[in-house]
Motif scaffolding. Structure first.
Motif, short mmCIF file in Angstrom:
data_model
loop_
_atom_site.label_atom_id
_atom_site.label_comp_id
_atom_site.label_asym_id
_atom_site.label_seq_id
_atom_site.Cartn_x
_atom_site.Cartn_y
_atom_site.Cartn_z
N LEU A 91 0.81 -1.23 0.00
CA LEU A 91 0.00 0.00 0.00
C LEU A 91 0.84 1.27 0.00
CD1 LEU A 91 -2.85 -1.06 2.47
CD2 LEU A 91 -2.78 -1.27 -0.02
N LYS A 92 1.71 1.47 0.98
CA LYS A 92 2.55 2.66 1.08
C LYS A 92 4.02 2.23 0.98
CE LYS A 92 -0.88 5.54 2.14
NZ LYS A 92 -1.27 6.68 1.31
N GLN A 93 4.81 2.93 0.15
CA GLN A 93 6.22 2.60 -0.03
C GLN A 93 6.37 1.11 -0.33
OE1 GLN A 93 8.16 3.93 3.55
NE2 GLN A 93 7.74 6.10 3.13
N LYS A 94 5.65 0.64 -1.31
CA LYS A 94 5.59 -0.78 -1.63
C LYS A 94 6.99 -1.31 -2.00
CE LYS A 94 1.04 0.08 -3.66
NZ LYS A 94 0.21 -0.02 -4.89
N ARG A 95 7.30 -2.51 -1.49
CA ARG A 95 8.58 -3.14 -1.84
C ARG A 95 8.51 -4.62 -1.52
NH1 ARG A 95 11.69 -4.24 2.58
NH2 ARG A 95 11.14 -3.23 4.55
N CYS A 96 9.45 -5.37 -2.15
CA CYS A 96 9.60 -6.79 -1.87
C CYS A 96 11.09 -7.12 -2.02
CB CYS A 96 8.76 -7.63 -2.83
SG CYS A 96 8.97 -9.41 -2.58
N ASP A 97 11.74 -7.55 -0.95
CA ASP A 97 13.17 -7.88 -0.94
C ASP A 97 13.34 -9.30 -0.46
OD1 ASP A 97 13.88 -5.25 -1.67
OD2 ASP A 97 13.62 -4.60 0.41
N LEU A 98 14.19 -10.05 -1.16
CA LEU A 98 14.47 -11.44 -0.81
C LEU A 98 15.98 -11.65 -0.83
CD1 LEU A 98 13.43 -14.33 -0.25
CD2 LEU A 98 13.46 -14.71 -2.73
N GLU A 99 16.51 -12.23 0.25
CA GLU A 99 17.93 -12.53 0.36
C GLU A 99 18.09 -14.02 0.58
OE1 GLU A 99 21.75 -11.54 3.26
OE2 GLU A 99 19.97 -10.25 3.32
N VAL A 100 18.91 -14.67 -0.28
CA VAL A 100 19.13 -16.11 -0.20
C VAL A 100 20.63 -16.37 -0.24
CG1 VAL A 100 18.61 -18.36 -1.19
CG2 VAL A 100 16.99 -16.48 -1.48
N GLY A 101 21.18 -16.72 0.91
CA GLY A 101 22.60 -17.08 0.94
C GLY A 101 23.51 -16.05 0.31
N GLY A 102 23.29 -14.79 0.59
CA GLY A 102 24.12 -13.73 0.05
C GLY A 102 23.64 -13.18 -1.27
N ARG A 103 22.73 -13.85 -1.96
CA ARG A 103 22.14 -13.36 -3.18
C ARG A 103 20.88 -12.55 -2.87
NH1 ARG A 103 20.91 -18.74 -5.95
NH2 ARG A 103 20.72 -19.30 -3.74
#
Length: 883
Positions: A91-103
């Motif tokens: 809704l506000k400041q939408k984001r999606c971050d995924l970290e997998v083993g340094g990637r």
């Protein structure tokens, strides 16, 4: 897959951050009441995976009324030795971050990475729906959806088949037409073209069916016999418990509650008596205060009369001293006279309102005072007879008295007017000279007021005829004569010599009438039905007389001041107006007004003297003073009595409120009904035991076991022959339809791993049972052992609770299948198995505990007591908020 951490912020109920750490690799139990956030937490996990971070479908995650909120979910989980960290905001400041083993991945790339890992997909546009949820939609059970398996399994079917391996392939069909024809010919001996049995096979099936029906009937009879034996044992056990007669304990409790309720009823009766006594006390006190107020008004009236008398005397003296300044003195005297006249009128009006009345009907409730009331009632009767006799000897007509006062004022005004308009004849005669006016001979010098026509004889001159004032003087004379006639007629009618005597008689009559009313009211309050009835009630109240008398004697005395009233000020303006009018007249007729003012002032002085003397005599009367003293003592006594009665009422009210009579009545009713129910149930069990015993004796006489054994041997022979023919028919069918049979064989090989996992869990709930699946890998039929064979029940035909149990078992089997294929699994159960009975729930707990050895399970419940023996730590939802 192991979920390690969950953090939620600004999402529906969780406005403030809520974080869960330290999740176990097996069972994790979260408990809390309804509306504590369990389903919200599950929805947050679903949104983290299923909802695109840019989707408008996340609007439902916003806290109520907070348009500025930005719902966010942070997850950490472990898979194949790598740590995955997901952070998603909507809704506000939408984001999606995924970290997998340094990637690192962000946006849609991160979302697709998650979907690929867990086996689901995102919609092309709009909110995510059930058809997109794939494997998580199958393994994550929403509240109230545990019994629904077909839909979630269908949505995950492609992922499940991928886990099983793509073993489906085309199977080449046989081209041996001759073999098919031969098989068909052999098959026709046993089966029709449509597959129906025929010939020997049909006959043997019929015989086997008849034998099976007879066996089934015997099995049902034997099963009924065994159930009745079990029921009889259960009834005997319950009857052993009934021997202690548990209903009697509830009857005793009901009796205790009724006794307590009766005690509270006694308090209520006592409160009613105290309330009646208080009402009697208040009425008596009100009457006394009104009488005391009447006495106070008379004292104030006496002081006012004294002040008026003093003012009148000072006014007359001033007027006589200020003869040279007649105009000014007339103005002041006229203003003072009008003021005094208005005050006198006000005082007389106040005196008319001196009557008191009180409602004493409830005085009968004060039984403790009956003896004193009887004595006083008889004394009041004596006073009443005397007062009525005295009143009969006084002639009183308030209308005539009012008219007499008006006539007296009119006479005074006419006298003053006549003097002001009279002709003043001043004379100064020579020595030895005389004149004759009417019958009077005058000499020297002097002055005469001529109020009527008169003849003046002047010796040696003649006769003069003087007519003073013209027609006004004559008219005033006639009016005064008429007024004087009416005044004297009214005096005669009232039997009085003058106005003062009439006023005294009126005041005496009013005082007597007031005393009679007060005595009548007092007598009515003491004895509404007469003194004899009061005496009869006194005799009946003998048992309570001593106790009530002691209570009254113990009451402390109290004093109460009587506030003095303030006179009305409304007439001030009228006096000012009248004074101004008289001042104007005085300016025009200075001499006349001075004489008239002096006459009025003298009249006012006499009137004030008469009024003051009358009130002085009344107030200083010894009998009157004695009555005032007795009334003060009586009021003090009643004040103390009122305080004690109010304290007693407050105490009784507190005791009644603390006892809760409504709850006591409910307790009595509840315990009585419980006792009746228990006793009826015990009687019902006794009668049922007799019926069951009789039924068992009747069934035992038929030798059901022996009949069943003999029929079983015959059926076994028929069954072997049927099996031979069936196997031959089935073999021919198999040969005839090799392609279909081959495909079915391949399907069964594909189903085998899932069937194995299903049967593994099912054995923990139903030993020796199996759960068959269809070609779509869905549980289709539950097969359980039964008397004489097996029972086959379609899963969709099971009860709600059983379908919920089969749905969970199916999901756990799918999870095992996915795990063997190297796919991640996470099982979430939101208030699952709420429709399971106690016995089934214990079996399902074994199944969940076994599955937890291979999978991480998050179980949310509002009934923590049902899951405490699951071997998992219970996390209270409220503790998450506190943290």
């Amino acid at each position: 897959m192991k979920l390690l951490r969950v953090r939620v912020e600004q999402l529906k109920r969780f406005r403030e951050p809520v974080e869960i750490r330290g999740l176990e690799s097996g069972l994790n139990l979260f408990a809390g009441p309804n509306e504590s956030g369990k389903s919200t937490l599950v929805q947050a996990i679903r949104a983290a995976f299923f909802e695109r971070y840019k989707s408008s479908g996340a609007e439902g995650l916003r806290p109520w009324g907070d348009t500025s909120a930005a719902p966010s979910v942070d997850l950490e989980f472990e898979w194949q030795g790598e740590r995955w960290k997901l952070s998603k905001r909507f809704l506000k400041q939408k984001r999606c971050d995924l970290e997998v083993g340094g990637r690192r991945f962000d946006g849609e790339a991160a979302e697709e990475k998650l979907a690929e890992l867990l086996g689901y997909q995102f919609p092309g546009k709009g909110a995510s729906k059930a058809q997109h949820w794939g494997v998580p939609g199958l393994l994550w059970i929403e509240q109230g959806e545990g019994q629904e398996l077909r839909g979630p399994a269908a949505h995950a079917s492609q992922y499940l088949k991928s886990a099983l391996g793509d073993g489906l392939s085309d199977i080449a069909s046989s081209t041996g037409d001759a073999l098919i024809a031969r098989v068909e010919a052999e098959r026709a001996k046993l089966l029709t073209a449509t597959g129906r049995p025929t010939g020997e096979y049909a006959e043997i099936l019929r015989r086997h069916e008849d034998a099976g029906a007879r066996l089934a009937q015997l099995d049902r009879d034997i099963e009924a016999y065994r159930r009745q034996v079990d029921r009889l044992a259960e009834l005997r056990r319950l009857r052993a418990e009934d021997a202690d007669r548990p209903w009697e304990a509830y009857r005793r409790k009901a009796a205790e509650a009724e006794a307590r309720l009766a005690e509270v009823g006694g308090w209520r009766q006592a409160r009613e008596r105290e309330h009646q006594a208080l009402a009697h006390c208040l009425a008596s006190r009100q009457q006394g205060m009104e009488q005391q107020a009447a006495y106070a008004r008379q004292h104030r009236e006496l002081a006012q009369r004294a002040e008026e008398l003093e003012q009148a005397q000072r006014r007359v003296a001033g007027l006589r001293a200020d003869q040279p300044l007649a105009g000014q003195r007339v103005q002041e005297a006229q203003a003072g006279y009008r003021l005094a006249q208005d005050r006198l009128a006000q005082a007389r009006r106040q005196a008319k309102r001196a009557a008191l009345a009180g409602d004493l009907e409830r005085l009968a409730a004060e039984q403790a005072r009956l003896a004193l009331d009887l004595d006083e009632a008889r004394a009041v009767q004596v006073r009443l007879r005397a007062a009525r006799e005295r009143l009969q000897g006084i002639r009183l007509d308030e209308g005539a008295l009012k008219q007499l006062r008006a006539l007296d004022r009119a006479l005074a005004e006419l006298d003053a007017a006549r003097q002001s308009v009279a002709t003043r004849l001043a004379y100064e005669l020579l020595p030895q000279q005389r004149i004759r006016i009417g019958d009077e001979t005058l000499s020297g010098s002097g002055e005469r007021l001529l109020l009527e026509s008169v003849e003046v004889d002047v010796p040696g001159v003649g006769r003069l005829r003087v007519r003073p004032g013209g027609e006004d003087v004559a008219d005033l004379a006639r009016r005064r004569q008429e007024t004087q006639g009416r005044f004297e007629a009214l005096l005669a009618e009232l039997g009085a010599a003058d106005l003062r005597q009439a006023e005294e008689q009126a005041e005496q009559a009013r005082a007597l009438a007031q005393d009679i009313r007060l005595d009548e009211s007092r007598l009515h309050s003491l004895a509404p039905r007469g003194a004899e009835d009061l005496a009869s009630r006194l005799a009946l109240a003998g048992q309570r007389r001593q106790a009530v008398s002691e209570a009254l004697a113990a009451l402390p005395p109290d004093q109460e001041a009587v506030s003095e009233g303030v006179g009305l000020d409304e007439a001030g303006a009228e006096r000012g107006l009248e004074s101004a009018r008289e001042a104007l007249q005085a300016a025009e007729r200075q001499a006349a007004q001075h004489a008239q003012a002096l006459s009025l002032a003298e009249q006012a002085g006499r009137t004030a003297q008469a009024e003051w003397q009358r009130l002085q005599d009344a107030v200083r009367d010894p009998a009157r003073q004695q009555q005032e003293q007795a009334l003060s003592a009586r009021l003090a006594e009643l004040g103390g009595q009122e305080t004690a009665l109010r304290q007693a009422l407050a105490e009784l009210d507190g005791r009644i409120a603390a006892a809760r009579p409504d709850i006591l009545a409910q307790d009595a009713q509840r315990f009585s009904r419980t006792a009746e129910t228990l006793e009826r149930e015990a009687e019902g069990r006794r009668e049922e035991a007799i019926r069951v015993q009789s039924g068992l004796e009747a069934l035992g006489a038929h030798g059901l076991e022996e009949q069943r054994a003999e029929l079983g041997r015959s059926a076994e022979f028929i069954g072997r022959r049927r099996d031979e023919l069936r196997r031959r028919a089935e073999a021919l069918d198999l040969l005839l339809d090799r392609l279909q049979a081959g495909r079915q064989a391949l399907t069964r090989r594909i189903q085998a791993p899932l069937q194995r996992h299903l049967n593994h869990y099912l054995q923990l709930l139903f030993p020796q049972a199996r759960l068959d699946v269809d070609e779509d890998l869905l549980p289709e039929q539950l097969v359980r052992p039964a008397a004489g064979g097996s029972s086959h029940e379609a899963v969709d035909a099971l009860s709600f609770g059983a379908r919920e149990q089969m749905g969970l078992i199916g999901r756990l089997a799918y999870a095992d299948l996915l795990r063997e294929a190297g796919r991640p699994t996470l099982i979430i159960l939101d208030d699952a198995l709420v429709h399971s009975d106690h016995g089934r729930l214990d079996g399902m707990k074994r199944i969940l505990y076994d599955a937890a050895q291979r999978h991480q399970i998050l179980l949310f419940t509002c009934h923590p007591d049902r899951w405490r023996d699951l071997g998992a730590r219970v996390v209270e939802m409220e503790s998450l908020r506190a943290a």
